[in-house]
Structure formats: structure tokens, C-alpha cells
Enzyme design. Structure first.
Site, PDB file in Angstrom:
ATOM      1  N   GLY A   1       0.813  -1.204   0.000  1.00  0.00           N
ATOM      2  CA  GLY A   1       0.000   0.000   0.000  1.00  0.00           C
ATOM      3  C   GLY A   1       0.845   1.252   0.000  1.00  0.00           C
ATOM      4  CB  ALA A   2       2.079   3.529   1.748  1.00  0.00           C
ATOM      5  CG  MET A   3       8.685   1.615   1.843  1.00  0.00           C
ATOM      6  SD  MET A   3       8.642   0.411   3.195  1.00  0.00           S
ATOM      7  CE  MET A   3      10.125   0.896   4.101  1.00  0.00           C
ATOM      8  CD  GLU A   4       7.915   1.870   6.956  1.00  0.00           C
ATOM      9  OE1 GLU A   4       8.390   0.989   7.677  1.00  0.00           O
ATOM     10  OE2 GLU A   4       6.992   1.653   6.139  1.00  0.00           O
TER      11      GLU A   4
ATOM     12  CG  HIS B   1       0.342   2.801   8.630  1.00  0.00           C
ATOM     13  ND1 HIS B   1      -0.226   1.756   9.299  1.00  0.00           N
ATOM     14  CD2 HIS B   1       1.558   2.342   8.210  1.00  0.00           C
ATOM     15  CE1 HIS B   1       0.594   0.722   9.307  1.00  0.00           C
ATOM     16  NE2 HIS B   1       1.698   1.064   8.635  1.00  0.00           N
ATOM     17  CD  GLU B   2       3.255   3.829   5.124  1.00  0.00           C
ATOM     18  OE1 GLU B   2       4.474   3.702   5.375  1.00  0.00           O
ATOM     19  OE2 GLU B   2       2.460   2.864   5.139  1.00  0.00           O
TER      20      GLU B   2
ATOM     21  CG  HIS C   1       5.959   3.294   9.632  1.00  0.00           C
ATOM     22  ND1 HIS C   1       6.299   2.333  10.567  1.00  0.00           N
ATOM     23  CD2 HIS C   1       5.058   2.701   8.794  1.00  0.00           C
ATOM     24  CE1 HIS C   1       5.637   1.217  10.305  1.00  0.00           C
ATOM     25  NE2 HIS C   1       4.866   1.411   9.251  1.00  0.00           N
TER      26      HIS C   1
ATOM     27  CD  GLU D   1       4.753  -2.073   9.324  1.00  0.00           C
ATOM     28  OE1 GLU D   1       3.761  -1.321   9.297  1.00  0.00           O
ATOM     29  OE2 GLU D   1       5.742  -1.937   8.579  1.00  0.00           O
TER      30      GLU D   1
END
Length: 828
Positions: free
Chosen positions: A254-257, A290-291, A294, A313
Site C-alpha cells: 500500500g505504501a512504504m515509510e 500510518h506512514e 513510521h 507496524e
């Protein structure tokens, strides 16, 4: 044992977006406590040209060798060296199409294919782009230099510090030095990016493909809000001077931090006003938050080993919802946390094939269909449980202690427990260790014995296996007296059985009041359960308690502890239900049972489902209204689709009329688009499917593309099912192929065809990104395998002899099949 650690990387990359190759040079400054003769780095799919080590003022060549199986590069030093060691590696690599490492992502401009190149390194794919010590504990600083075509833009974790036009017309971009961080958080990307920005002390930018920055304002605005929320809550300023939110078309996750350069699927960042639904809007906000969470949990403080991945997470999951609730308290976001996180985790962790939140091992812990519901959803739910136990103020204080103590460093689980215990003066260490290190969760069996309640805990499993496990269990108990007064008790259950004294005038009681506890409840006395049902009918129970009461009962039905009719009869207490949380839960539970039970019993579920849907839609209407709650819009969308499957004529007529408007280029409310296309596909002929295919190919919205693929999976006629399968494998981009397949796997008209199709196409399906192929296995096997149980088990027994890949998801899917088969057989 010799300690050799990276201190600083200088990475120079020259990508070729025509040949999909790159040349690279990486210099690593290392520090070794003892003399070493060899240096071992990680490398994968790199062609190493030269390795050198600095000896005096010069770099001298070294011999080296690659171990493909271990994904290592071993450099032989000319003599033993200690202290500061500097090595340089020159190499070539590929810009792959695997959505991992340094990879390419395709898009079109005026019908012509173009590409961007970006990185995705979590959890162990930095080694595909540069030789490194690719483990979260091996933190270092990084300096990136990219040489690219002059018309392209380059992005990395930090701001560009220097840009030079070279003699050949190319552009060399050197970025600032990153904070000390793990390799998996590094990012660099090259392409025709457009930017919009909010320039303050920390500049927040959104990067998009050409022409899509017009849809980036919403994400930019909420990105700023989420950053402000996190800085305020954690009490530590974001340490970089910029934060990029980057929309990428081809993305497996979905996404990456990545620190300072967060990447997203386009549908999770870009907002299309006439297309994005309220559900899509919420998802954008939740994933952005969320990201950004992180940037503290994972980036500032990193798990010392992948076994502690939950420290990243679980917190990002919990605070993703918290940040959205902070700015949009009217959205009912915590209700959606219950349905999307807690309920999914309870279902996943109710299997015998489960894992602890803190995963044993750690060298190669993979986020997949088996582990994610535990690491993300159960972990986030346990955090909700512990915050409920120690209180919000102590919870925040403990997290601030933890972050300050370990910033720019690594941490393990006990560091967090100790900080929360110090802040709360409660036995958090014992409780958290108990919940994090063992798999599963308990069910409390409760019975009334005169003036006592007798509580007994045991591990809950759908297959009814026995385990000798105990939990330290924070229990909130609510009592109702004959006078109408209520009393709330809080206890810490620390033994298998516990008695609680109650007064004679207590007429009913609710275990896990508020449902912050991650466990289920089984009321052994039918009279006690009926009394609670009456409290639910009168709305004396909160919406979350009404949800939990029937949801636990549904789980007990799946176990075989009660019958299908027991559950359906209990739902009579909910015939005037109005709240989103119990309504959507009951609707989904009924639909799940409809797919699984023996065919002769389906009419009973259909009748109950029709009644629920009719009552709910009579309250909220079929058409969205201005200013209605987000949860109302989400509920309506679900009920219209399920109502169509239950053959409710008025719903089908409404949806078909809306679908006809859509096909004639008339407006349809964004909150109806998905379900209207689903019903249109369900009752339509080949022209409806062809229209969906055409719409899929011309839309610029990834949100709409995904909804169209879901709709394609809702077709009813066998030739259209086959056409959807073929279109999926031949025309749909790799990132999205799984979507229509998963949709078909929950379509009762397609289910009979899916298992044999999977067996026939398995080699093609195996070419999907591993995470996406796992979703296909998990979707098809548990329900589509019900008519082929022996064949399915035999197939995967042979499959696992040929490869050890996907063993986690295969075990998961086979156990889900066993649970469903048990329910199917008991209703026959």
C-alpha cells in the site's frame, strides 16, 4: 565476536530508463573493533566489476566472490585491517519489473509508454541496488548521487544539495546526508515527477506523474496535519527539513515509510472529487497517517531485528487511525478499526497455524498474508487493550520515554514494556510479554453460580484444539441491577479460573465491556445470553458491545459450539439495529456463512440477510444524502451489493438504473460507483463487461481502476467469468491482477469454477509478486476448495514437495478450508 559496522555510505547511481539497467559505485566507511581479513556484504542480482579497499592514501583492488544462495558478497582484504576501513564497489544492475529493489514503473502519455524508476527496499531488497549490510540493526548515514537525463527529476530521502549539468548533457544530483538509519529506509527515484508543496519549517511535498498533481492537494493537506499530530503527540520534532509523499503507479504494497520520501499506491494518495468515495477518502488519510507515524516508530527508533517488526507496524497501524480520529472525530474511525483490524486479527489468530506478534527468528521475516494480520492488526489491537488498561495519559508518557531513550538507535520489545511500566506503575512488562510472545488469544467461558460469576480462560481456536496456555487478562465487566443502575468492574485475570462476587440484584452482566480486550466471551448459561440480547435490543448496550456480543456468537458457531440456527435466532434481538458497527458485522457474517454452508441451508441465511438489509436501507435510503456519516455511506455500498446477491428486486432495479446512467456518461454519486458497477456486472451481459473493460483502460484514477476490477469479478454467466479470467491475466497490470481474482473467489456464481482454473493457471499465477500471489491462494482455497477438499490437500502436498515458497500462506489457506469444511458439513 568481531563487531564490524557500517558508518557511512556514498552511493552513486546512473540509471538507463531505456535499457532498464544501471551502473553503480558504492563507498562504505566501516568500523571494526578487531582485525578482519574479510568483509561480508549483502548483494543480489548485481554484477560486481571491482572491489577496492583504501590502503594508506590509495584504493587497492581486492579479490571477491558472490554467494547467490546466501545473497552475499565476500571481499578479501589484502591484509588484516581494524578500526576505520573504507571499501568501494563498482557494479552494474538491472532496473527490474518485480516491484522490489530498484524497479521500473510504467505509465502512458498520449498512448506512449514511459517509465519512472524507484526503490522498494523493505525488508531485505536494498541489496538489489547496492552492496550493503542489509539488516535493520546495521544503521548508517547515506549520501546519494544520481546521474540522470536532464529533463528528469530525482528524489531521495533528503533535499538536493548540488546539481550539475555534465558535458554529455546529463544531470548529476547530489543529495544531503541522511540521518543514521537502516538500509530498508533508503529511497531514490527518477522520472518525470510533478510536485506541489506546503513550504514551512518542514516542507511537505507530493510528487506525482505528469498531469496528476491536480489530484494531490487533499493528500498534501492531510500529510501536513498528520505530521503536526505526530510531532505534538510524541513530543519529538521530525528531524528532516522535508517530507515527500510520492504517488507510484506500480506498487505491491500500500505504501512504504522511507524516511523523508514516503511512497504510495496512487489510490492511497490522490483524491479524485467525482470518483473517490468516502471509504477511499478515509483510506487515504489512514495510510498517510500510518506512514508518517513510521517516521518515529521504525525510522527514528528501529527494531534491532525483524522479529521486533511489530514495534513498527503495530504502532503505525494504531496511530494511523488515531490521527484520522483526531481531525475527523465524526467519521467513526474507531468503529472501522474494530472491523478492519480487531475483527480480522481475531479471525486470523483463531487458527492453530498462527504466530506470536513477536515472530521467532528474524533473519528473513516476511510481511505476507499470513504474518500481516498478526503484526499489524493484532499488534494494534493489543496496543488498544494496553492503553485501555493503563490509561491514555500514561500510554503517551511511556511512548515518549521509549522514543527519547532510543532515538537514532535500535530497540527490542522489552524496551517498550519497561517504558510503559515506568509511566503507569502497572505490571505492563508481565502483561505485554504474555501477549507478545505467545500465539493465539483466549476465550473466557463465564457462568453465573448464585452470587458469583465464574470465569475460565482457555485458548480459542476454530478447530477446537486444546492448549495449555494462560494470559494475563485485563477484564472490564459491566453489571446491570434490577433498579436499572449499572456498575463497571476492572480486574486482572491471572489464573485459569477466577470467581467474582456480585450482588443478588444483578440481572445481567457483560464481559469485555467496551471491547478493548483482545479475546472472546462464551456465556455458558442460555438465560444470561438471552438477558444480554434483551439489553442489546433496548440499546442498553453500546454499539461496540452489541457488535461484540453477536460477533463472538458467530465465532462460536464457526467452532461448532452452537448451531447456525442458534446464531440466526439470536439476531432477532437486532431487528431494530441502527448502528454501523453491529449492522456491517452481521451483514458480513451472514454473507460469509452464505458462501460456506451447505446449499440447503442458504435460504435461511438469505432470508435473515434480506430482512437486515431491508431494515437498514429503510433507515439510510438507497441514495446518499448531503452531510451523511461516512459509516452510512460505507454501509450502504456493502448492503446494495449483498442485497443484489440475495435477489432483492428493488435493490437490483435501483442499481441497474444507476449503472445505466453511468454507461450513458451521467453522474453517479462516488459512494455508489463501486456497488453500482458490481450489480451492473452481476445482472448484465457481455456489453456490460466490455463497458467495464473500456472504462478500465481510459480512467486516470487508480481508485476507479480497482473498483472496476472488483466489479469484473462479479459477473454471473460462465462465459463472462471465463472472459474476466482471461482479461485479468492478459490485460491487467501485474500490480492489480489479484483484485478481480479475489473478487471472483467471493462471487457465489464464480466459486464453482475457480479451483480448476487455479490449477490450470498456476504457473502464470506464480509470476505475480509473491505478496499478490499469496492473496490469490488465500482467496481461492478456503471457499472455492470446499467441493474439492481432498484434491486441494493432495495438490498442495505435492506442491510443497517442489518448493518451500508460500508455505505460510498455504498452511493458512488449508486450515481456513478445514474450518469452512467443518461448518459446511455440520449444516448439511
Amino acid at each position: 565476536m568481531t563487531a564490524i559496522n557500517p558508518i557511512h555510505y556514498v552511493i552513486k547511481i546512473k540509471p538507463d530508463l531505456t535499457a532498464f539497467q544501471f551502473s553503480g559505485s558504492t563507498r562504505i566507511d566501516l568500523q571494526s573493533s578487531d582485525a578482519v581479513q574479510q568483509i561480508t556484504l549483502n548483494a543480489l542480482e548485481l554484477s560486481i566489476q571491482r572491489c577496492l579497499v583504501k590502503a594508506g592514501q590509495d584504493f587497492v583492488p581486492c579479490t571477491f566472490r558472490l554467494n547467490e544462495q546466501k545473497e552475499t558478497l565476500i571481499i578479501d582484504l589484502p591484509s588484516p585491517m581494524s578500526g576505520a576501513i573504507q571499501v568501494q564497489i563498482e557494479y552494474d544492475g538491472i532496473i527490474n519489473d518485480k516491484m522490489a529493489g530498484f524497479y521500473r514503473s510504467r505509465y502512458e502519455v498520449n498512448g506512449q509508454s514511459r517509465y519512472i524508476a524507484v526503490t522498494q527496499f523493505q525488508e531485505s531488497d536494498a541489496r538489489r541496488a547496492f552492496p550493503c549490510m542489509d539488516h535493520p540493526q546495521q544503521k548508517a548515514t547515506f549520501e546519494i548521487e544520481l546521474t540522470i537525463n536532464s529533463e528528469l527529476m530525482a528524489i531521495s530521502n533528503c533535499q538536493p544539495q548540488h546539481e550539475t549539468i555534465l558535458d554529455d548533457g546529463s544531470k548529476q544530483v547530489r543529495f544531503g546526508i541522511t540521518p543514521k538509519m537502516s538500509t530498508y529506509l533508503l529511497f531514490f527515484g527518477v522520472g518525470e515527477f510533478e510536485f506541489i508543496e506546503d513550504a514551512q519549517a518542514v516542507t511537505v511535498r507530493v510528487a506525482t506523474l505528469p498531469g496528476k498533481s491536480a489530484y494531490a492537494d487533499y493528500g498534501l493537506d492531510f500529510g501536513r496535519k498528520a505530521l503536526d499530530y505526530c510531532q505534538d503527540y510524541y513530543g519529538i520534532d521530525y528531524p528532516l527539513d522535508k517530507l515527500d509523499l510520492i504517488a507510484i503507479p506500480d506498487f505491491a504494497f500500500g505504501a512504504m515509510e522511507n524516511w523523508g520520501a514516503v511512497t504510495f499506491r496512487e489510490n492511497l494518495l490522490l483524491f479524485f472529487p467525482e470518483i473517490t468515495s468516502k471509504a477511499g477518502e478515509e483510506r487515504i488519510c489512514e495510510v498517510i497517517a500510518h506512514e508518517i507515524a513510521h517516521q518515529w516508530f521504525g525510522n527514528l527508533v528501529t527494531p534491532s531485528d525483524w522479529k521486533y517488526l511489530w514495534l513498527n507496524e503495530s504502532f503505525a497501524t494504531y496511530f494511523g487511525f488515531g490521527a484520522v480520529h483526531h481531525y475527523h472525530p465524526d467519521w467513526g474511525i474507531w468503529d472501522q478499526f474494530i472491523t478492519s483490524q480487531t475483527d480480522s486479527a481475531l479471525n486470523r489468530d483463531g487458527l492453530t497455524e498462527t504466530i506470536p506478534i513477536e515472530i521467532p527468528g528474524g533473519e528473513h521475516v516476511v510481511i505476507n498474508s499470513s504474518t500481516a494480520p498478526i503484526i499489524y492488526s493484532k499488534g494494534g489491537s493489543v496496543l488498544r487493550q494496553i492503553e485501555g488498561y493503563i490509561g491514555a495519559e500514561a500510554f503517551q508518557k511511556g511512548l515518549r520515554l521509549y522514543l527519547r531513550a532510543h532515538q537514532y538507535d535500535c530497540a527490542t520489545s522489552h524496551h517498550l514494556w519497561e517504558a510503559l511500566e515506568e509511566a503507569s506503575d502497572k505490571p505492563v512488562n508481565a502483561i505485554m510479554q504474555n501477549w507478545i510472545e505467545q500465539p493465539g488469544y483466549p476465550v473466557i467461558e463465564v457462568r453465573r453460580d448464585n452470587h458469583q460469576l465464574v470465569l475460565t480462560q482457555k485458548r480459542f481456536t476454530f478447530l477446537g484444539h486444546n492448549y495449555d496456555q494462560l494470559w494475563l487478562l485485563p477484564v472490564t465487566l459491566r453489571l446491570w441491577r434490577a433498579t436499572g443502575e449499572t456498575q463497571t468492574l476492572n480486574i486482572l485475570m491471572d489464573s485459569r479460573t477466577q470467581q467474582i462476587d456480585i450482588d443478588e440484584d444483578v440481572v445481567s452482566y457483560k464481559i469485555n465491556a467496551g471491547h478493548t480486550g483482545f479475546y472472546r466471551t462464551n456465556y455458558l448459561n442460555k438465560e444470561d445470553l438471552s438477558n444480554l440480547g434483551s439489553q442489546a435490543a433496548c440499546k442498553n448496550l453500546s454499539a461496540v458491545d452489541r457488535w461484540g456480543l453477536q460477533n463472538d456468537l458467530f465465532a462460536l458457531m464457526r467452532c461448532g459450539d452452537i448451531s447456525l440456527m442458534d446464531y440466526l435466532d439470536f439476531l432477532t434481538f437486532y431487528e431494530t439495529e441502527e448502528a454501523y458497527l453491529p449492522l456491517i458485522s452481521m451483514a458480513d457474517n451472514l454473507f460469509y456463512a452464505y458462501l460456506v454452508v451447505e446449499a440447503s441451508q442458504q435460504h435461511k441465511i438469505r432470508q435473515r440477510g434480506q430482512l437486515l438489509i431491508e431494515n437498514a436501507l429503510s433507515q439510510i435510503g438507497q441514495q446518499p444524502t448531503a452531510g451523511e456519516a461516512h459509516t452510512t455511506a460505507i454501509l450502504r455500498e456493502r448492503l446494495i451489493w449483498q442485497g443484489a446477491l440475495y435477489e432483492m428486486r428493488d435493490i437490483i432495479a435501483f442499481a441497474v438504473e444507476q449503472f445505466d446512467r453511468l454507461r450513458h456518461a451521467k453522474s453517479v454519486h462516488p459512494d455508489l460507483l463501486k456497488c453500482v458497477m458490481q450489480v451492473g456486472a452481476l445482472v448484465g451481459d457481455h456489453t456490460a463487461l466490455e463497458w467495464l473493460q473500456q472504462r478500465f483502460e481510459i480512467t486516470d484514477s487508480e481508485h476507479e481502476r480497482m473498483n472496476i476490477l472488483i466489479a469484473m469479478g462479479c459477473v454471473q454467466q460462465p462465459p463472462l467469468i471465463a472472459a474476466t479470467q482471461d482479461y485479468t491475466l492478459t490485460k491487467v497490470p501485474d500490480r492489480n491482477k489479484f483484485i478481480s481474482i479475489v473478487s471472483l473467489a467471493s462471487n457465489p456464481h464464480a466459486i464453482p469454477f475457480l479451483w480448476q482454473w487455479y490449477v490450470k493457471q498456476v504457473e502464470d499465477l506464480e509470476q505475480f509478486h509473491p505478496l499478490l500471489y499469496e492473496r490469490v491462494i488465500e482467496a481461492i482455497v478456503p471457499i472455492c476448495g470446499l467441493s474439492h477438499v481432498a484434491e486441494v490437500n493432495e495438490f498442495f502436498a505435492d506442491y510443497q514437495k517442489r518448493t518451500d515458497k508460500f508455505e505460510d500462506v498455504i498452511r493458512l489457506a488449508l486450515e481456513k478450508l478445514a474450518v469452512n469444511s467443518k461448518l459446511h458439513d455440520t449444516t448439511g
